[in-house]
Design a protein around this motif. Structure first.
Motif, PDB file in Angstrom:
ATOM      1  N   VAL A  45       0.843  -1.204   0.000  1.00 21.71           N
ATOM      2  CA  VAL A  45       0.000   0.000   0.000  1.00 21.71           C
ATOM      3  C   VAL A  45       0.876   1.252   0.000  1.00 21.71           C
ATOM      4  O   VAL A  45       0.599   2.205  -0.736  1.00 21.71           O
ATOM      5  N   ALA A  46       1.947   1.248   0.775  1.00 21.29           N
ATOM      6  CA  ALA A  46       2.862   2.399   0.792  1.00 21.29           C
ATOM      7  C   ALA A  46       3.480   2.615  -0.585  1.00 21.29           C
ATOM      8  O   ALA A  46       3.616   3.759  -1.042  1.00 21.29           O
ATOM      9  N   ALA A  47       3.838   1.537  -1.261  1.00 25.81           N
ATOM     10  CA  ALA A  47       4.397   1.654  -2.612  1.00 25.81           C
ATOM     11  C   ALA A  47       3.355   2.212  -3.573  1.00 25.81           C
ATOM     12  O   ALA A  47       3.672   3.040  -4.436  1.00 25.81           O
ATOM     13  N   ALA A  48       2.104   1.796  -3.423  1.00 26.34           N
ATOM     14  CA  ALA A  48       1.030   2.303  -4.280  1.00 26.34           C
ATOM     15  C   ALA A  48       0.813   3.793  -4.056  1.00 26.34           C
ATOM     16  O   ALA A  48       0.631   4.554  -5.010  1.00 26.34           O
ATOM     17  N   VAL A  49       0.865   4.213  -2.802  1.00 23.02           N
ATOM     18  CA  VAL A  49       0.711   5.643  -2.488  1.00 23.02           C
ATOM     19  C   VAL A  49       1.865   6.428  -3.097  1.00 23.02           C
ATOM     20  O   VAL A  49       1.660   7.467  -3.730  1.00 23.02           O
ATOM     21  N   GLU A  50       3.071   5.927  -2.952  1.00 21.87           N
ATOM     22  CA  GLU A  50       4.248   6.609  -3.500  1.00 21.87           C
ATOM     23  C   GLU A  50       4.146   6.733  -5.022  1.00 21.87           C
ATOM     24  O   GLU A  50       4.400   7.790  -5.594  1.00 21.87           O
ATOM     25  N   MET A  51       3.766   5.646  -5.682  1.00 20.31           N
ATOM     26  CA  MET A  51       3.626   5.688  -7.142  1.00 20.31           C
ATOM     27  C   MET A  51       2.526   6.659  -7.560  1.00 20.31           C
ATOM     28  O   MET A  51       2.689   7.407  -8.527  1.00 20.31           O
ATOM     29  N   THR A  52       1.424   6.634  -6.842  1.00 22.60           N
ATOM     30  CA  THR A  52       0.302   7.515  -7.174  1.00 22.60           C
ATOM     31  C   THR A  52       0.694   8.976  -7.018  1.00 22.60           C
ATOM     32  O   THR A  52       0.375   9.805  -7.875  1.00 22.60           O
ATOM     33  N   THR A  53       1.392   9.290  -5.939  1.00 27.34           N
ATOM     34  CA  THR A  53       1.761  10.692  -5.699  1.00 27.34           C
ATOM     35  C   THR A  53       2.871  11.163  -6.620  1.00 27.34           C
ATOM     36  O   THR A  53       2.934  12.337  -6.943  1.00 27.34           O
ATOM     37  N   SER A  54       3.719  10.249  -7.070  1.00 26.46           N
ATOM     38  CA  SER A  54       4.827  10.679  -7.923  1.00 26.46           C
ATOM     39  C   SER A  54       4.518  10.579  -9.412  1.00 26.46           C
ATOM     40  O   SER A  54       4.956  11.416 -10.195  1.00 26.46           O
ATOM     41  N   SER A  55       3.733   9.565  -9.814  1.00 28.60           N
ATOM     42  CA  SER A  55       3.519   9.329 -11.240  1.00 28.60           C
ATOM     43  C   SER A  55       2.060   9.242 -11.660  1.00 28.60           C
ATOM     44  O   SER A  55       1.773   9.134 -12.847  1.00 28.60           O
ATOM     45  N   GLY A  56       1.147   9.227 -10.691  1.00 29.30           N
ATOM     46  CA  GLY A  56      -0.272   9.105 -11.016  1.00 29.30           C
ATOM     47  C   GLY A  56      -0.761   7.678 -10.885  1.00 29.30           C
ATOM     48  O   GLY A  56       0.012   6.723 -10.967  1.00 29.30           O
ATOM     49  N   TRP A  57      -2.067   7.533 -10.676  1.00 29.26           N
ATOM     50  CA  TRP A  57      -2.681   6.233 -10.465  1.00 29.26           C
ATOM     51  C   TRP A  57      -2.514   5.324 -11.678  1.00 29.26           C
ATOM     52  O   TRP A  57      -2.361   4.122 -11.552  1.00 29.26           O
ATOM     53  N   ALA A  58      -2.514   5.886 -12.868  1.00 28.96           N
ATOM     54  CA  ALA A  58      -2.360   5.074 -14.076  1.00 28.96           C
ATOM     55  C   ALA A  58      -1.018   4.343 -14.093  1.00 28.96           C
ATOM     56  O   ALA A  58      -0.893   3.282 -14.693  1.00 28.96           O
ATOM     57  N   ALA A  59      -0.012   4.902 -13.423  1.00 29.01           N
ATOM     58  CA  ALA A  59       1.315   4.273 -13.387  1.00 29.01           C
ATOM     59  C   ALA A  59       1.387   3.103 -12.414  1.00 29.01           C
ATOM     60  O   ALA A  59       2.349   2.336 -12.426  1.00 29.01           O
ATOM     61  N   VAL A  60       0.368   2.951 -11.575  1.00 27.78           N
ATOM     62  CA  VAL A  60       0.362   1.868 -10.590  1.00 27.78           C
ATOM     63  C   VAL A  60      -0.091   0.588 -11.276  1.00 27.78           C
ATOM     64  O   VAL A  60      -1.215   0.493 -11.769  1.00 27.78           O
ATOM     65  N   THR A  61       0.821  -0.378 -11.321  1.00 23.71           N
ATOM     66  CA  THR A  61       0.480  -1.708 -11.823  1.00 23.71           C
ATOM     67  C   THR A  61       0.875  -2.721 -10.763  1.00 23.71           C
ATOM     68  O   THR A  61       1.730  -2.444  -9.907  1.00 23.71           O
ATOM     69  N   MET A  62       0.280  -3.869 -10.831  1.00 19.46           N
ATOM     70  CA  MET A  62       0.594  -4.910  -9.861  1.00 19.46           C
ATOM     71  C   MET A  62       2.052  -5.346 -10.002  1.00 19.46           C
ATOM     72  O   MET A  62       2.710  -5.639  -9.009  1.00 19.46           O
ATOM     73  N   ALA A  63       2.564  -5.364 -11.217  1.00 19.10           N
ATOM     74  CA  ALA A  63       3.967  -5.743 -11.433  1.00 19.10           C
ATOM     75  C   ALA A  63       4.904  -4.707 -10.800  1.00 19.10           C
ATOM     76  O   ALA A  63       5.884  -5.082 -10.144  1.00 19.10           O
ATOM     77  N   ARG A  64       4.631  -3.436 -11.010  1.00 19.21           N
ATOM     78  CA  ARG A  64       5.471  -2.383 -10.403  1.00 19.21           C
ATOM     79  C   ARG A  64       5.384  -2.433  -8.878  1.00 19.21           C
ATOM     80  O   ARG A  64       6.384  -2.225  -8.190  1.00 19.21           O
ATOM     81  N   LEU A  65       4.183  -2.683  -8.353  1.00 22.69           N
ATOM     82  CA  LEU A  65       4.028  -2.794  -6.895  1.00 22.69           C
ATOM     83  C   LEU A  65       4.829  -3.972  -6.362  1.00 22.69           C
ATOM     84  O   LEU A  65       5.469  -3.859  -5.310  1.00 22.69           O
ATOM     85  N   ALA A  66       4.774  -5.079  -7.074  1.00 24.58           N
ATOM     86  CA  ALA A  66       5.528  -6.263  -6.652  1.00 24.58           C
ATOM     87  C   ALA A  66       7.017  -5.943  -6.591  1.00 24.58           C
ATOM     88  O   ALA A  66       7.689  -6.266  -5.600  1.00 24.58           O
ATOM     89  N   ASP A  67       7.540  -5.287  -7.627  1.00 26.84           N
ATOM     90  CA  ASP A  67       8.957  -4.907  -7.642  1.00 26.84           C
ATOM     91  C   ASP A  67       9.287  -3.971  -6.485  1.00 26.84           C
ATOM     92  O   ASP A  67      10.283  -4.155  -5.788  1.00 26.84           O
ATOM     93  N   ALA A  68       8.447  -2.963  -6.279  1.00 24.56           N
ATOM     94  CA  ALA A  68       8.709  -1.974  -5.230  1.00 24.56           C
ATOM     95  C   ALA A  68       8.654  -2.587  -3.834  1.00 24.56           C
ATOM     96  O   ALA A  68       9.420  -2.196  -2.949  1.00 24.56           O
ATOM     97  N   ALA A  69       7.761  -3.544  -3.640  1.00 22.98           N
ATOM     98  CA  ALA A  69       7.610  -4.166  -2.320  1.00 22.98           C
ATOM     99  C   ALA A  69       8.500  -5.389  -2.139  1.00 22.98           C
ATOM    100  O   ALA A  69       8.576  -5.947  -1.044  1.00 22.98           O
TER     101      ALA A  69
END
Length: 187
Positions: A10-34
């Motif tokens: 969830v923290a990674a999703a918030v970071e991605m959303t605030t830095s790049s927008g919700w469209a940039a949030v993918t499950m693959a990117r979240l997996a990598d970040a977490a």
């Protein structure tokens, strides 16, 4: 600091959303970040819409902690407690990166989060009204029970409106809302 796998995701999703927008949030990117598998992301947070709701509700919990603190600081004066709570919430909202990312999204998939704060805000409104109702009750407001719920609903909706689209300084808006709420809650 995020400690569980779910919190890290969830923290990674918030970071991605605030830095790049919700469209940039993918499950693959979240997996990598977490540092987990994509399947773990799905197991922990479910679908992307479920993740969106989780992010919004967790942020709401932080807003409601601000409300709780304001009521704790003004145990003897309901109008003052409301004014402090509104001031603190609007001040917190001004600096909230996730809120700004959601509200300022104006195109494509980035608008998927906005309905969670507006047209589909049922769970958000319900949680906020429950907290406010519990905090108002000890002040024994003069309004009868049949009118207390609509009064609280009015305050929560007006504050949410000002969170989404501020119209003035938090202190001034809070004073105005508290003045109105004070009059309504006296019955």
């Amino acid at each position: 600091m995020a400690t569980t796998t779910r919190e890290r995701i969830v923290a990674a999703a918030v970071e991605m959303t605030t830095s790049s927008g919700w469209a940039a949030v993918t499950m693959a990117r979240l997996a990598d970040a977490a540092g987990v598998s994509r399947q773990t992301v799905y197991n922990e947070v479910g679908s992307k819409p479920a993740l969106a709701e989780t992010m919004i509700l967790e942020e709401l919990a932080r807003f409601l902690q601000v409300v709780e603190g304001a009521f704790d600081a003004e145990p003897d004066d309901l109008t003052r407690a409301i004014e402090r709570a509104v001031t603190d919430v609007l001040t917190y909202a001004r600096a909230n990166k996730l809120l700004h990312a959601v509200v300022s999204a104006t195109h494509g998939a980035d608008t998927e989060l906005l309905p969670l704060l507006t047209t589909n805000a049922g769970s958000l409104l319900g949680a906020a009204k429950d907290v406010i109702s519990a905090r108002v009750a000890p002040y024994a407001p003069g309004v009868d029970a049949a009118h207390l719920d609509p009064a609280i609903d009015m305050v929560v909706r007006v504050v949410l409106s000002h969170v989404m689209q501020p119209s003035g300084p938090p202190e001034r808006t809070a004073a105005d809302i508290a003045w109105l709420a004070g009059r309504v809650l006296r019955g």
